[in-house]
Design a protein around this motif. Structure first.
Motif, PDB file in Angstrom:
ATOM      1  N   LEU A 119       0.820  -1.217   0.000  1.00  0.00           N
ATOM      2  CA  LEU A 119       0.000   0.000   0.000  1.00  0.00           C
ATOM      3  C   LEU A 119       0.852   1.264   0.000  1.00  0.00           C
ATOM      4  CD1 LEU A 119      -2.780   1.406   0.253  1.00  0.00           C
ATOM      5  CD2 LEU A 119      -2.559   1.161   2.755  1.00  0.00           C
ATOM      6  N   ALA A 120       2.064   1.174   0.529  1.00  0.00           N
ATOM      7  CA  ALA A 120       2.949   2.341   0.588  1.00  0.00           C
ATOM      8  C   ALA A 120       3.119   2.989  -0.776  1.00  0.00           C
ATOM      9  CB  ALA A 120       4.318   1.930   1.136  1.00  0.00           C
ATOM     10  N   TRP A 121       3.188   2.200  -1.837  1.00  0.00           N
ATOM     11  CA  TRP A 121       3.439   2.756  -3.165  1.00  0.00           C
ATOM     12  C   TRP A 121       2.196   3.426  -3.746  1.00  0.00           C
ATOM     13  CZ3 TRP A 121       8.122   3.533  -2.973  1.00  0.00           C
ATOM     14  CH2 TRP A 121       9.035   2.588  -2.513  1.00  0.00           C
ATOM     15  N   ASP A 122       1.016   2.953  -3.394  1.00  0.00           N
ATOM     16  CA  ASP A 122      -0.202   3.653  -3.799  1.00  0.00           C
ATOM     17  C   ASP A 122      -0.296   5.005  -3.100  1.00  0.00           C
ATOM     18  OD1 ASP A 122      -1.215   1.608  -5.498  1.00  0.00           O
ATOM     19  OD2 ASP A 122      -1.856   0.480  -3.739  1.00  0.00           O
ATOM     20  N   ILE A 123       0.067   5.024  -1.820  1.00  0.00           N
ATOM     21  CA  ILE A 123       0.063   6.278  -1.061  1.00  0.00           C
ATOM     22  C   ILE A 123       1.089   7.247  -1.644  1.00  0.00           C
ATOM     23  CG2 ILE A 123       0.595   7.296   1.187  1.00  0.00           C
ATOM     24  CD1 ILE A 123      -0.541   4.727   2.463  1.00  0.00           C
ATOM     25  N   LEU A 142       2.676  12.122  -5.041  1.00  0.00           N
ATOM     26  CA  LEU A 142       3.512  12.623  -6.134  1.00  0.00           C
ATOM     27  C   LEU A 142       2.670  13.019  -7.345  1.00  0.00           C
ATOM     28  CD1 LEU A 142       6.601  10.246  -5.893  1.00  0.00           C
ATOM     29  CD2 LEU A 142       6.295  12.548  -4.937  1.00  0.00           C
ATOM     30  N   ALA A 143       1.542  12.356  -7.542  1.00  0.00           N
ATOM     31  CA  ALA A 143       0.622  12.768  -8.608  1.00  0.00           C
ATOM     32  C   ALA A 143       0.058  14.154  -8.320  1.00  0.00           C
ATOM     33  CB  ALA A 143      -0.504  11.756  -8.756  1.00  0.00           C
ATOM     34  N   GLN A 144      -0.229  14.440  -7.055  1.00  0.00           N
ATOM     35  CA  GLN A 144      -0.691  15.783  -6.693  1.00  0.00           C
ATOM     36  C   GLN A 144       0.383  16.830  -6.968  1.00  0.00           C
ATOM     37  OE1 GLN A 144      -3.024  16.303  -2.956  1.00  0.00           O
ATOM     38  NE2 GLN A 144      -2.636  14.109  -2.674  1.00  0.00           N
ATOM     39  N   ALA A 145       1.648  16.471  -6.704  1.00  0.00           N
ATOM     40  CA  ALA A 145       2.751  17.388  -6.997  1.00  0.00           C
ATOM     41  C   ALA A 145       2.821  17.675  -8.492  1.00  0.00           C
ATOM     42  CB  ALA A 145       4.064  16.786  -6.500  1.00  0.00           C
ATOM     43  N   CYS A 146       2.706  16.638  -9.306  1.00  0.00           N
ATOM     44  CA  CYS A 146       2.735  16.814 -10.756  1.00  0.00           C
ATOM     45  C   CYS A 146       1.547  17.652 -11.240  1.00  0.00           C
ATOM     46  CB  CYS A 146       2.725  15.458 -11.454  1.00  0.00           C
ATOM     47  SG  CYS A 146       4.232  14.495 -11.221  1.00  0.00           S
ATOM     48  N   LEU A 147       0.397  17.426 -10.633  1.00  0.00           N
ATOM     49  CA  LEU A 147      -0.794  18.182 -11.013  1.00  0.00           C
ATOM     50  C   LEU A 147      -0.621  19.665 -10.688  1.00  0.00           C
ATOM     51  CD1 LEU A 147      -3.696  17.830 -12.159  1.00  0.00           C
ATOM     52  CD2 LEU A 147      -4.481  17.715  -9.790  1.00  0.00           C
ATOM     53  N   ALA A 148      -0.080  19.957  -9.526  1.00  0.00           N
ATOM     54  CA  ALA A 148       0.153  21.355  -9.143  1.00  0.00           C
ATOM     55  C   ALA A 148       1.108  22.036 -10.118  1.00  0.00           C
ATOM     56  CB  ALA A 148       0.710  21.414  -7.722  1.00  0.00           C
ATOM     57  N   LEU A 149       2.158  21.323 -10.521  1.00  0.00           N
ATOM     58  CA  LEU A 149       3.103  21.881 -11.485  1.00  0.00           C
ATOM     59  C   LEU A 149       2.440  22.094 -12.841  1.00  0.00           C
ATOM     60  CD1 LEU A 149       6.259  19.743 -10.633  1.00  0.00           C
ATOM     61  CD2 LEU A 149       6.017  22.213 -10.300  1.00  0.00           C
ATOM     62  N   MET A 150       1.674  21.109 -13.279  1.00  0.00           N
ATOM     63  CA  MET A 150       1.057  21.174 -14.594  1.00  0.00           C
ATOM     64  C   MET A 150       0.049  22.311 -14.685  1.00  0.00           C
ATOM     65  SD  MET A 150       0.784  20.102 -17.606  1.00  0.00           S
ATOM     66  CE  MET A 150      -0.373  20.143 -18.966  1.00  0.00           C
ATOM     67  N   LEU A 151      -0.744  22.500 -13.644  1.00  0.00           N
ATOM     68  CA  LEU A 151      -1.811  23.496 -13.694  1.00  0.00           C
ATOM     69  C   LEU A 151      -1.306  24.919 -13.433  1.00  0.00           C
ATOM     70  CD1 LEU A 151      -4.701  21.581 -11.888  1.00  0.00           C
ATOM     71  CD2 LEU A 151      -4.307  21.855 -14.355  1.00  0.00           C
ATOM     72  N   THR A 152      -0.101  25.059 -12.912  1.00  0.00           N
ATOM     73  CA  THR A 152       0.443  26.398 -12.660  1.00  0.00           C
ATOM     74  C   THR A 152       1.487  26.789 -13.694  1.00  0.00           C
ATOM     75  OG1 THR A 152       1.993  25.413 -11.057  1.00  0.00           O
ATOM     76  CG2 THR A 152      -0.026  26.391 -10.177  1.00  0.00           C
ATOM     77  N   ALA A 153       2.570  26.037 -13.791  1.00  0.00           N
ATOM     78  CA  ALA A 153       3.674  26.399 -14.688  1.00  0.00           C
ATOM     79  C   ALA A 153       3.493  25.869 -16.106  1.00  0.00           C
ATOM     80  CB  ALA A 153       4.994  25.888 -14.115  1.00  0.00           C
ATOM     81  N   ARG A 154       2.625  24.853 -16.304  1.00  0.00           N
ATOM     82  CA  ARG A 154       2.395  24.243 -17.613  1.00  0.00           C
ATOM     83  C   ARG A 154       3.701  23.823 -18.306  1.00  0.00           C
ATOM     84  NH1 ARG A 154      -2.731  24.831 -19.734  1.00  0.00           N
ATOM     85  NH2 ARG A 154      -1.982  23.177 -21.119  1.00  0.00           N
ATOM     86  N   GLY A 161       7.913  -0.018 -10.600  1.00  0.00           N
ATOM     87  CA  GLY A 161       6.465   0.080 -10.707  1.00  0.00           C
ATOM     88  C   GLY A 161       5.860   1.358 -10.167  1.00  0.00           C
ATOM     89  N   LEU A 162       6.679   2.249  -9.590  1.00  0.00           N
ATOM     90  CA  LEU A 162       6.121   3.478  -9.010  1.00  0.00           C
ATOM     91  C   LEU A 162       5.666   4.455 -10.090  1.00  0.00           C
ATOM     92  CD1 LEU A 162       5.435   5.295  -6.632  1.00  0.00           C
ATOM     93  CD2 LEU A 162       7.844   6.006  -6.533  1.00  0.00           C
ATOM     94  N   MET A 163       6.440   4.612 -11.159  1.00  0.00           N
ATOM     95  CA  MET A 163       6.087   5.592 -12.185  1.00  0.00           C
ATOM     96  C   MET A 163       4.713   5.328 -12.809  1.00  0.00           C
ATOM     97  SD  MET A 163       6.774   8.374 -13.770  1.00  0.00           S
ATOM     98  CE  MET A 163       8.509   8.822 -13.862  1.00  0.00           C
ATOM     99  N   PRO A 164       4.386   4.095 -13.209  1.00  0.00           N
ATOM    100  CA  PRO A 164       3.035   3.863 -13.751  1.00  0.00           C
ATOM    101  C   PRO A 164       1.930   4.213 -12.757  1.00  0.00           C
ATOM    102  CG  PRO A 164       4.467   2.015 -14.266  1.00  0.00           C
ATOM    103  CD  PRO A 164       5.224   2.885 -13.310  1.00  0.00           C
TER     104      PRO A 164
END
Length: 320
Positions: A227-231, A236-248, A263-266
């Motif tokens: 479960l640690a990897w899902d958490i 980290l997906a939230q971090a990527c989303l914040a970057l994408m929606l602000t700095a594009r 398997g973490l990246m997928p």
């Protein structure tokens, strides 16, 4: 004529040899300082990894490496680049340039890195954040080559981010503190208080290697289906989303020791797609292109530090 020829021969032997001018680089991370000596083109000649202990011991070992290697090659150092963990003063106009600020790393706050290395090596020193250095290398040689905008996030002992756009690195003459943004809690992670001594449950407090170790022990021993990897992927997906929606950015690079987990990246890409929920109409292929591992791997910060030194010399920021 013979006397003249002899005099000419003697004058040639008396001409002092000009020392070779080499470049130095240090990826100053929270766990290891990775030192490199390179030629004028940036080609790395020698490297050494030095464990981080006290400032005196760690900096002393780094100085020892450069002095030893320069002496063996009969060379001088043209410039030293440092890609450093933070928070650190990266403003060249500041009297505290190259000084670590209130860092969670015990004993390192107020360490004057540029001053100590300048005094120890008698060479100019240029310093930026570890992620800016890594991103500089990836833009020249790696996975962000040719990109007009890109972000690099390192997930290791701490978490930091560097962002580059048409105007250069974001936040200059300061640097982002992206690791300390707030994130939504994973439903299976409400009991953990976080490891950040300043904010507890910020991104770094919940998703750094230190946070994983505090919860589960050595992350390298965790199975792929834990479960640690899902958490971890959720944060980290939230971090990527914040970057994408602000700095594009055109590319988001996720580096650091945590990203070595198989398997973490997928999982991160899948969580990112779920959070985006169809907004901006990014396909799975688009997301795979957007979020990637650094091409230079674990050496990105070290190569980046050398890149900083080479660029400074090429720009003529210092003269002999």
């Amino acid at each position: 004529m013979l006397a003249d020829k002899k005099a000419v021969t003697m004058s040639h032997t008396q001409v002092p040899q000009v020392p070779i001018r080499l470049l130095g680089g240090i990826d100053a991370g929270g766990t290891t300082f990775k030192c490199a000596l390179a030629d004028a083109t940036g080609h790395i000649l020698e490297t050494r990894r030095i464990p981080v202990t006290s400032p005196e011991e760690t900096i002393g070992a780094c100085l020892g490496f450069f002095r030893e290697m320069l002496t063996l090659r009969g060379a001088k150092l043209a410039c030293l680049g440092i890609a450093c963990f933070g928070p650190v003063d990266v403003d060249p106009a500041s009297p505290d340039y190259g000084t670590l600020l209130s860092t969670p790393k015990p004993g390192w706050s107020r360490t004057r890195l540029t001053q100590r290395f300048f005094a120890g090596l008698s060479a100019p020193v240029i310093l930026d954040t570890d992620v800016n250095g890594a991103l500089a290398a990836e833009r020249e040689l790696g996975a962000a080559r040719g990109m007009r905008s890109a972000a690099y996030v390192t997930i290791g002992t701490g978490i930091g981010a560097g962002l580059f756009g048409p105007g250069g690195f974001l936040s200059k003459p300061a640097h982002p503190e992206f690791g300390h943004i707030r994130v939504e809690r994973h439903p299976g992670d409400h009991a953990f208080e976080g490891v950040c001594p300043f904010h507890g449950a910020c991104l770094e407090g919940l998703a750094s290697a230190s946070a994983l170790t505090r919860r589960y022990g050595d992350p390298a021993l965790l199975p792929r289906n834990h479960l640690a990897w899902d958490i971890e992927a959720f944060y980290l997906a939230q971090a990527c989303l914040a970057l994408m929606l602000t700095a594009r950015p055109e590319r988001i690079l996720l580096g650091g020791g945590v990203m070595l987990a198989e398997g973490l990246m997928p999982k991160i890409r899948a969580a990112f797609a779920k959070l985006l929920n169809g907004y901006l109409e990014l396909s799975d292929a688009d997301i795979e292109t957007l979020i990637q591992r650094p091409a230079l791997g674990d050496d990105a910060g070290m190569i980046g530090a050398v890149t900083l030194a080479r660029q400074a010399v090429a720009a003529g920021n210092w003269s002999d």
